[in-house]
Each structure stands twice: as C-alpha cells, then as structure tokens.
Scaffold this motif. Structure first.
Motif, mmCIF file in Angstrom:
data_model
loop_
_atom_site.group_PDB
_atom_site.id
_atom_site.type_symbol
_atom_site.label_atom_id
_atom_site.label_comp_id
_atom_site.label_asym_id
_atom_site.label_seq_id
_atom_site.Cartn_x
_atom_site.Cartn_y
_atom_site.Cartn_z
ATOM 1 N N VAL A 42 0.857 -1.179 0.000
ATOM 2 C CA VAL A 42 0.000 0.000 0.000
ATOM 3 C C VAL A 42 0.895 1.231 0.000
ATOM 4 O O VAL A 42 1.761 1.369 0.855
ATOM 5 C CB VAL A 42 -0.916 0.016 1.246
ATOM 6 N N ASN A 43 0.697 2.098 -0.976
ATOM 7 C CA ASN A 43 1.457 3.339 -1.048
ATOM 8 C C ASN A 43 0.527 4.503 -0.698
ATOM 9 O O ASN A 43 -0.469 4.727 -1.375
ATOM 10 C CB ASN A 43 2.030 3.546 -2.452
ATOM 11 N N ILE A 44 0.860 5.219 0.378
ATOM 12 C CA ILE A 44 0.068 6.366 0.795
ATOM 13 C C ILE A 44 0.782 7.620 0.315
ATOM 14 O O ILE A 44 1.866 7.950 0.789
ATOM 15 C CB ILE A 44 -0.102 6.377 2.331
ATOM 16 N N LYS A 45 0.170 8.297 -0.653
ATOM 17 C CA LYS A 45 0.811 9.473 -1.239
ATOM 18 C C LYS A 45 0.606 10.712 -0.380
ATOM 19 O O LYS A 45 1.528 11.491 -0.175
ATOM 20 C CB LYS A 45 0.263 9.709 -2.647
ATOM 21 N N ASN A 46 -0.618 10.909 0.112
ATOM 22 C CA ASN A 46 -0.865 12.070 0.974
ATOM 23 C C ASN A 46 -1.740 11.636 2.148
ATOM 24 O O ASN A 46 -2.943 11.495 2.010
ATOM 25 C CB ASN A 46 -1.521 13.214 0.191
ATOM 26 N N PRO A 47 -1.133 11.397 3.313
ATOM 27 C CA PRO A 47 -1.896 10.964 4.474
ATOM 28 C C PRO A 47 -2.893 12.026 4.931
ATOM 29 O O PRO A 47 -2.603 13.214 4.896
ATOM 30 C CB PRO A 47 -0.833 10.707 5.538
ATOM 31 N N ASN A 48 -4.083 11.558 5.325
ATOM 32 C CA ASN A 48 -5.134 12.466 5.749
ATOM 33 C C ASN A 48 -5.636 12.004 7.117
ATOM 34 O O ASN A 48 -6.459 11.101 7.186
ATOM 35 C CB ASN A 48 -6.261 12.459 4.710
ATOM 36 N N PRO A 49 -5.129 12.598 8.207
ATOM 37 C CA PRO A 49 -5.511 12.145 9.546
ATOM 38 C C PRO A 49 -7.004 12.293 9.822
ATOM 39 O O PRO A 49 -7.593 11.477 10.522
ATOM 40 C CB PRO A 49 -4.702 13.033 10.490
ATOM 41 N N ALA A 50 -7.637 13.317 9.269
ATOM 42 C CA ALA A 50 -9.068 13.518 9.507
ATOM 43 C C ALA A 50 -9.879 12.378 8.899
ATOM 44 O O ALA A 50 -10.800 11.855 9.521
ATOM 45 C CB ALA A 50 -9.508 14.858 8.930
ATOM 46 N N MET A 51 -9.538 11.965 7.682
ATOM 47 C CA MET A 51 -10.249 10.860 7.033
ATOM 48 C C MET A 51 -9.965 9.550 7.759
ATOM 49 O O MET A 51 -10.852 8.729 7.926
ATOM 50 C CB MET A 51 -9.838 10.758 5.566
ATOM 51 N N ALA A 52 -8.733 9.360 8.211
ATOM 52 C CA ALA A 52 -8.388 8.144 8.951
ATOM 53 C C ALA A 52 -9.206 8.051 10.233
ATOM 54 O O ALA A 52 -9.710 6.987 10.578
ATOM 55 C CB ALA A 52 -6.893 8.142 9.272
ATOM 56 N N LYS A 53 -9.364 9.164 10.930
ATOM 57 C CA LYS A 53 -10.150 9.174 12.158
ATOM 58 C C LYS A 53 -11.604 8.823 11.861
ATOM 59 O O LYS A 53 -12.240 8.068 12.595
ATOM 60 C CB LYS A 53 -10.054 10.551 12.806
ATOM 61 N N TYR A 54 -12.141 9.347 10.767
ATOM 62 C CA TYR A 54 -13.522 9.058 10.377
ATOM 63 C C TYR A 54 -13.702 7.576 10.064
ATOM 64 O O TYR A 54 -14.663 6.947 10.491
ATOM 65 C CB TYR A 54 -13.908 9.912 9.173
ATOM 66 N N ILE A 55 -12.759 6.995 9.327
ATOM 67 C CA ILE A 55 -12.852 5.576 8.967
ATOM 68 C C ILE A 55 -12.782 4.709 10.219
ATOM 69 O O ILE A 55 -13.533 3.745 10.354
ATOM 70 C CB ILE A 55 -11.732 5.209 7.966
#
Length: 35
Positions: free
Chosen positions: A12-25
């Motif tokens: 899995v390659n994460i190009k731009n991490p998004n902490p807000a979306m991760a928290k939502y998921i």
C-alpha cells in the motif's frame, strides 16, 4: 520457535496521508471508544 512478521497481503502506497479521514474511517469500524 515461532516468529511473526506483520505484513499486508499487498503493498500500500500512501501518497498524501489524511488524519481527519483516517479518524472518520476508524470511527465507522467501532473506533477506540466502542460501547
């Protein structure tokens, strides 16, 4: 003796991490405060 290597089934390659979306998921999966 057993050794456990924690690996994903596919890379899995994460190009731009998004902490807000991760928290939502995480909250959709029950989150850290699941009751």
């Amino acid at each position: 003796m057993w050794t456990y290597n924690k690996k994903l089934q596919f890379p899995v390659n994460i190009k731009n991490p998004n902490p807000a979306m991760a928290k939502y998921i995480i909250t959709q999966y029950g989150g850290p405060y699941r009751k």
